[in-house]
Design a protein around this motif. Structure first.
Motif, PDB file in Angstrom:
ATOM      1  N   ILE A 141      -7.441 -31.823 169.545  1.00  0.00           N
ATOM      2  CA  ILE A 141      -6.311 -31.076 168.970  1.00  0.00           C
ATOM      3  C   ILE A 141      -6.722 -29.634 168.692  1.00  0.00           C
ATOM      4  O   ILE A 141      -5.989 -28.684 168.999  1.00  0.00           O
ATOM      5  CB  ILE A 141      -5.821 -31.770 167.683  1.00  0.00           C
ATOM      6  CG1 ILE A 141      -5.193 -33.117 168.018  1.00  0.00           C
ATOM      7  CG2 ILE A 141      -4.819 -30.888 166.941  1.00  0.00           C
ATOM      8  CD1 ILE A 141      -4.818 -33.946 166.803  1.00  0.00           C
ATOM      9  N   VAL A 142      -7.917 -29.459 168.118  1.00  0.00           N
ATOM     10  CA  VAL A 142      -8.395 -28.111 167.813  1.00  0.00           C
ATOM     11  C   VAL A 142      -8.658 -27.329 169.102  1.00  0.00           C
ATOM     12  O   VAL A 142      -8.363 -26.125 169.184  1.00  0.00           O
ATOM     13  CB  VAL A 142      -9.655 -28.188 166.936  1.00  0.00           C
ATOM     14  CG1 VAL A 142     -10.261 -26.803 166.725  1.00  0.00           C
ATOM     15  CG2 VAL A 142      -9.323 -28.817 165.584  1.00  0.00           C
ATOM     16  N   ASP A 143      -9.200 -27.991 170.112  1.00  0.00           N
ATOM     17  CA  ASP A 143      -9.426 -27.324 171.403  1.00  0.00           C
ATOM     18  C   ASP A 143      -8.111 -26.861 172.022  1.00  0.00           C
ATOM     19  O   ASP A 143      -8.048 -25.789 172.633  1.00  0.00           O
ATOM     20  CB  ASP A 143     -10.144 -28.269 172.369  1.00  0.00           C
ATOM     21  CG  ASP A 143     -11.621 -28.405 172.050  1.00  0.00           C
ATOM     22  OD1 ASP A 143     -12.143 -27.562 171.292  1.00  0.00           O
ATOM     23  OD2 ASP A 143     -12.249 -29.361 172.548  1.00  0.00           O
ATOM     24  N   ARG A 144      -7.072 -27.663 171.875  1.00  0.00           N
ATOM     25  CA  ARG A 144      -5.764 -27.263 172.399  1.00  0.00           C
ATOM     26  C   ARG A 144      -5.256 -26.022 171.676  1.00  0.00           C
ATOM     27  O   ARG A 144      -4.707 -25.105 172.303  1.00  0.00           O
ATOM     28  CB  ARG A 144      -4.775 -28.418 172.229  1.00  0.00           C
ATOM     29  CG  ARG A 144      -3.341 -28.102 172.657  1.00  0.00           C
ATOM     30  CD  ARG A 144      -3.261 -27.652 174.095  1.00  0.00           C
ATOM     31  NE  ARG A 144      -1.878 -27.472 174.517  1.00  0.00           N
ATOM     32  CZ  ARG A 144      -1.518 -26.792 175.597  1.00  0.00           C
ATOM     33  NH1 ARG A 144      -2.450 -26.239 176.367  1.00  0.00           N
ATOM     34  NH2 ARG A 144      -0.240 -26.666 175.912  1.00  0.00           N
ATOM     35  N   VAL A 145      -5.439 -25.971 170.367  1.00  0.00           N
ATOM     36  CA  VAL A 145      -5.057 -24.776 169.609  1.00  0.00           C
ATOM     37  C   VAL A 145      -5.848 -23.565 170.102  1.00  0.00           C
ATOM     38  O   VAL A 145      -5.288 -22.463 170.256  1.00  0.00           O
ATOM     39  CB  VAL A 145      -5.283 -25.003 168.105  1.00  0.00           C
ATOM     40  CG1 VAL A 145      -5.049 -23.715 167.321  1.00  0.00           C
ATOM     41  CG2 VAL A 145      -4.356 -26.098 167.585  1.00  0.00           C
ATOM     42  N   ALA A 146      -7.150 -23.763 170.366  1.00  0.00           N
ATOM     43  CA  ALA A 146      -7.972 -22.655 170.859  1.00  0.00           C
ATOM     44  C   ALA A 146      -7.465 -22.151 172.207  1.00  0.00           C
ATOM     45  O   ALA A 146      -7.399 -20.929 172.442  1.00  0.00           O
ATOM     46  CB  ALA A 146      -9.426 -23.106 170.974  1.00  0.00           C
ATOM     47  N   ASP A 147      -7.092 -23.070 173.095  1.00  0.00           N
ATOM     48  CA  ASP A 147      -6.572 -22.658 174.408  1.00  0.00           C
ATOM     49  C   ASP A 147      -5.278 -21.850 174.260  1.00  0.00           C
ATOM     50  O   ASP A 147      -5.084 -20.845 174.950  1.00  0.00           O
ATOM     51  CB  ASP A 147      -6.318 -23.895 175.279  1.00  0.00           C
ATOM     52  CG  ASP A 147      -7.605 -24.621 175.646  1.00  0.00           C
ATOM     53  OD1 ASP A 147      -8.673 -23.987 175.584  1.00  0.00           O
ATOM     54  OD2 ASP A 147      -7.532 -25.819 175.981  1.00  0.00           O
ATOM     55  N   VAL A 148      -4.411 -22.283 173.369  1.00  0.00           N
ATOM     56  CA  VAL A 148      -3.148 -21.571 173.173  1.00  0.00           C
ATOM     57  C   VAL A 148      -3.401 -20.194 172.576  1.00  0.00           C
ATOM     58  O   VAL A 148      -2.764 -19.200 172.959  1.00  0.00           O
ATOM     59  CB  VAL A 148      -2.201 -22.393 172.284  1.00  0.00           C
ATOM     60  CG1 VAL A 148      -0.914 -21.623 172.015  1.00  0.00           C
ATOM     61  CG2 VAL A 148      -1.873 -23.723 172.947  1.00  0.00           C
ATOM     62  N   ASP A 227     -15.413 -24.652 164.028  1.00  0.00           N
ATOM     63  CA  ASP A 227     -14.383 -24.244 164.979  1.00  0.00           C
ATOM     64  C   ASP A 227     -13.053 -23.980 164.273  1.00  0.00           C
ATOM     65  O   ASP A 227     -12.360 -23.009 164.581  1.00  0.00           O
ATOM     66  CB  ASP A 227     -14.198 -25.328 166.043  1.00  0.00           C
ATOM     67  CG  ASP A 227     -15.388 -25.427 166.984  1.00  0.00           C
ATOM     68  OD1 ASP A 227     -16.179 -24.460 167.019  1.00  0.00           O
ATOM     69  OD2 ASP A 227     -15.526 -26.463 167.661  1.00  0.00           O
ATOM     70  N   VAL A 228     -12.690 -24.838 163.335  1.00  0.00           N
ATOM     71  CA  VAL A 228     -11.419 -24.670 162.627  1.00  0.00           C
ATOM     72  C   VAL A 228     -11.433 -23.364 161.837  1.00  0.00           C
ATOM     73  O   VAL A 228     -10.442 -22.617 161.834  1.00  0.00           O
ATOM     74  CB  VAL A 228     -11.150 -25.873 161.709  1.00  0.00           C
ATOM     75  CG1 VAL A 228      -9.952 -25.606 160.805  1.00  0.00           C
ATOM     76  CG2 VAL A 228     -10.895 -27.125 162.542  1.00  0.00           C
ATOM     77  N   ARG A 229     -12.547 -23.069 161.166  1.00  0.00           N
ATOM     78  CA  ARG A 229     -12.630 -21.816 160.397  1.00  0.00           C
ATOM     79  C   ARG A 229     -12.531 -20.604 161.311  1.00  0.00           C
ATOM     80  O   ARG A 229     -11.793 -19.644 161.017  1.00  0.00           O
ATOM     81  CB  ARG A 229     -13.931 -21.776 159.593  1.00  0.00           C
ATOM     82  CG  ARG A 229     -13.948 -22.668 158.368  1.00  0.00           C
ATOM     83  CD  ARG A 229     -15.089 -22.281 157.447  1.00  0.00           C
ATOM     84  NE  ARG A 229     -16.381 -22.446 158.102  1.00  0.00           N
ATOM     85  CZ  ARG A 229     -17.113 -23.558 158.063  1.00  0.00           C
ATOM     86  NH1 ARG A 229     -16.665 -24.608 157.378  1.00  0.00           N
ATOM     87  NH2 ARG A 229     -18.271 -23.631 158.677  1.00  0.00           N
ATOM     88  N   SER A 230     -13.265 -20.613 162.413  1.00  0.00           N
ATOM     89  CA  SER A 230     -13.245 -19.453 163.312  1.00  0.00           C
ATOM     90  C   SER A 230     -11.879 -19.275 163.961  1.00  0.00           C
ATOM     91  O   SER A 230     -11.398 -18.147 164.129  1.00  0.00           O
ATOM     92  CB  SER A 230     -14.329 -19.599 164.386  1.00  0.00           C
ATOM     93  OG  SER A 230     -14.087 -20.747 165.192  1.00  0.00           O
ATOM     94  N   LEU A 231     -11.226 -20.373 164.314  1.00  0.00           N
ATOM     95  CA  LEU A 231      -9.891 -20.266 164.911  1.00  0.00           C
ATOM     96  C   LEU A 231      -8.875 -19.761 163.895  1.00  0.00           C
ATOM     97  O   LEU A 231      -7.947 -19.024 164.254  1.00  0.00           O
ATOM     98  CB  LEU A 231      -9.454 -21.625 165.464  1.00  0.00           C
ATOM     99  CG  LEU A 231     -10.185 -22.108 166.717  1.00  0.00           C
ATOM    100  CD1 LEU A 231      -9.711 -23.495 167.107  1.00  0.00           C
ATOM    101  CD2 LEU A 231      -9.974 -21.140 167.874  1.00  0.00           C
ATOM    102  N   GLY A 232      -9.047 -20.149 162.626  1.00  0.00           N
ATOM    103  CA  GLY A 232      -8.161 -19.611 161.594  1.00  0.00           C
ATOM    104  C   GLY A 232      -8.301 -18.107 161.463  1.00  0.00           C
ATOM    105  O   GLY A 232      -7.291 -17.388 161.318  1.00  0.00           O
ATOM    106  N   GLU A 233      -9.531 -17.612 161.536  1.00  0.00           N
ATOM    107  CA  GLU A 233      -9.741 -16.164 161.483  1.00  0.00           C
ATOM    108  C   GLU A 233      -9.160 -15.480 162.720  1.00  0.00           C
ATOM    109  O   GLU A 233      -8.570 -14.395 162.628  1.00  0.00           O
ATOM    110  CB  GLU A 233     -11.237 -15.874 161.365  1.00  0.00           C
ATOM    111  CG  GLU A 233     -11.863 -16.387 160.067  1.00  0.00           C
ATOM    112  CD  GLU A 233     -13.370 -16.267 160.067  1.00  0.00           C
ATOM    113  OE1 GLU A 233     -13.926 -15.832 161.112  1.00  0.00           O
ATOM    114  OE2 GLU A 233     -14.000 -16.606 159.051  1.00  0.00           O
ATOM    115  N   HIS A 234      -9.325 -16.108 163.877  1.00  0.00           N
ATOM    116  CA  HIS A 234      -8.784 -15.530 165.107  1.00  0.00           C
ATOM    117  C   HIS A 234      -7.263 -15.486 165.059  1.00  0.00           C
ATOM    118  O   HIS A 234      -6.642 -14.496 165.481  1.00  0.00           O
ATOM    119  CB  HIS A 234      -9.251 -16.359 166.297  1.00  0.00           C
ATOM    120  CG  HIS A 234      -8.890 -15.777 167.632  1.00  0.00           C
ATOM    121  ND1 HIS A 234      -9.070 -14.444 167.951  1.00  0.00           N
ATOM    122  CD2 HIS A 234      -8.334 -16.347 168.733  1.00  0.00           C
ATOM    123  CE1 HIS A 234      -8.663 -14.216 169.187  1.00  0.00           C
ATOM    124  NE2 HIS A 234      -8.192 -15.357 169.679  1.00  0.00           N
TER     125      HIS A 234
END
Length: 321
Positions: A141-148, A227-234
């Motif tokens: 699920i987190v990887d999918r968020v990263a791709d989007v 990963d969740v923290r870094s994606l939140g910052e991104h």
């Protein structure tokens, strides 16, 4: 629909439920997609659980989304679906984690689940327990968020080039740009909600399941939290980029509107002196010397043209044109 993912040797094998008779003993993951009431009752009776209903999944209180019972831990997270169809929406997925197997309850198709199934086939032996399957699904699920998020970043870069490139043959359609920015803003808001919900679920899992029960999932869990923290910052940075592009687009629209109003204002001022001359000689007084003059009409036209020309020269001198 009930789908069993059974551990056969080192690999997870997908098995569609043919009848509601019994749960396979080697089932590590039971996926309930749009489950019918009888299917929910069957799984509840087979595993001794109380599966949440669709209405219960939509509740937002922590006590309704995260709780544990003697036989299982219940965790509900928010995911984003419909991205490929350009109609993103949020939905809830419940993970019921037991020592024997993981049960997922969802009412939407998710590409992240399909990606996890493909990954489990490529990595046999990687997901041999319910805890590993749970972390693998959350990671998908987190990887999918990263791709989007990566796709949104590429699209925003293209929009930025479209707005600020001075060498384009055609000017950017700013109204279309505004609509796209609004769509990206709504998508990022939903992705942020999904990341926040995933972070809450991971924290609850760590606290209520505990480190000793994680086994080989410990390293995966820490990497997932990073990963969740870094994606939140991104995601927050992309929201800032959207805010900047939105302000810039609105500024360009204001400049275009001001230019149009400027043209009309200058045109009105240019024609004001000729209008005054025409108004004077349009009066119906009896004694007007120029009315009997042979060159009166050319003189009036010349006065109109001269007054307009002087106004134009003055505007050019002041660099208003």
């Amino acid at each position: 629909m009930i789908t069993y993912h059974c551990l056969e040797g080192p690999s997870l094998v997908r098995r569609a439920a043919q009848a509601l008779d019994t749960v396979p003993a080697n089932a590590v993951w039971i996926d309930l997609l749009h489950p019918e009431p009888e299917e929910e009752r069957f799984v509840e009776a087979a595993l001794g659980l109380d599966i949440p209903t669709r209405e219960e999944l939509a509740e937002i209180e922590d006590s309704s989304r995260f709780y544990d019972e003697p036989a299982a831990v219940f965790m509900t997270t928010t995911v984003v679906s419909g991205i490929s169809e350009r109609r993103p929406t949020t939905a809830e997925v419940t993970f019921v984690l037991t020592p024997r197997c993981l049960v997922t309850v969802r009412y939407c198709e998710l590409s992240s689940f399909r990606q996890f199934e493909a990954a489990s086939l490529r990595q046999p032996g990687q997901f041999g327990t319910s805890h590993l399957v749970f972390i693998g699904l959350v990671d998908a699920i987190v990887d999918r968020v990263a791709d989007v998020l990566e796709s949104v970043q590429v699209d925003l870069s293209a929009l930025s080039t479209q707005v600020f490139d001075e060498h384009r043959d055609e000017p950017a359609d700013l109204q279309h740009v505004l609509k796209q920015l609004g769509q990206f803003r709504a998508l990022l808001a939903r992705l942020g909600e999904s990341l926040f919900s995933s972070a809450r679920m991971i924290a609850y899992y760590r606290v209520h399941v505990g480190e000793p029960k994680q086994g080989g999932a410990k390293g995966l869990l820490k990497a997932l939290e990073r990963d969740v923290r870094s994606l939140g910052e991104h995601q927050a940075r992309l929201l800032g980029d959207i805010a900047f592009l939105l302000d810039a687009t609105l500024g360009l629209i204001n400049i275009e509107q001001n230019s149009i109003i400027k043209v009309f204002s200058i045109a009105a001022v240019l024609f004001l002196p000729p209008t005054l001359v025409g108004t004077v000689y349009g009066m119906n007084f009896r004694h007007m010397p120029e009315l009997e003059w042979l060159f009166g009409y050319p003189m009036a036209l010349g006065a109109m043209a001269l007054s307009a020309g002087l106004a134009y020269v003055w505007f050019k001198f002041r660099d208003w044109l």
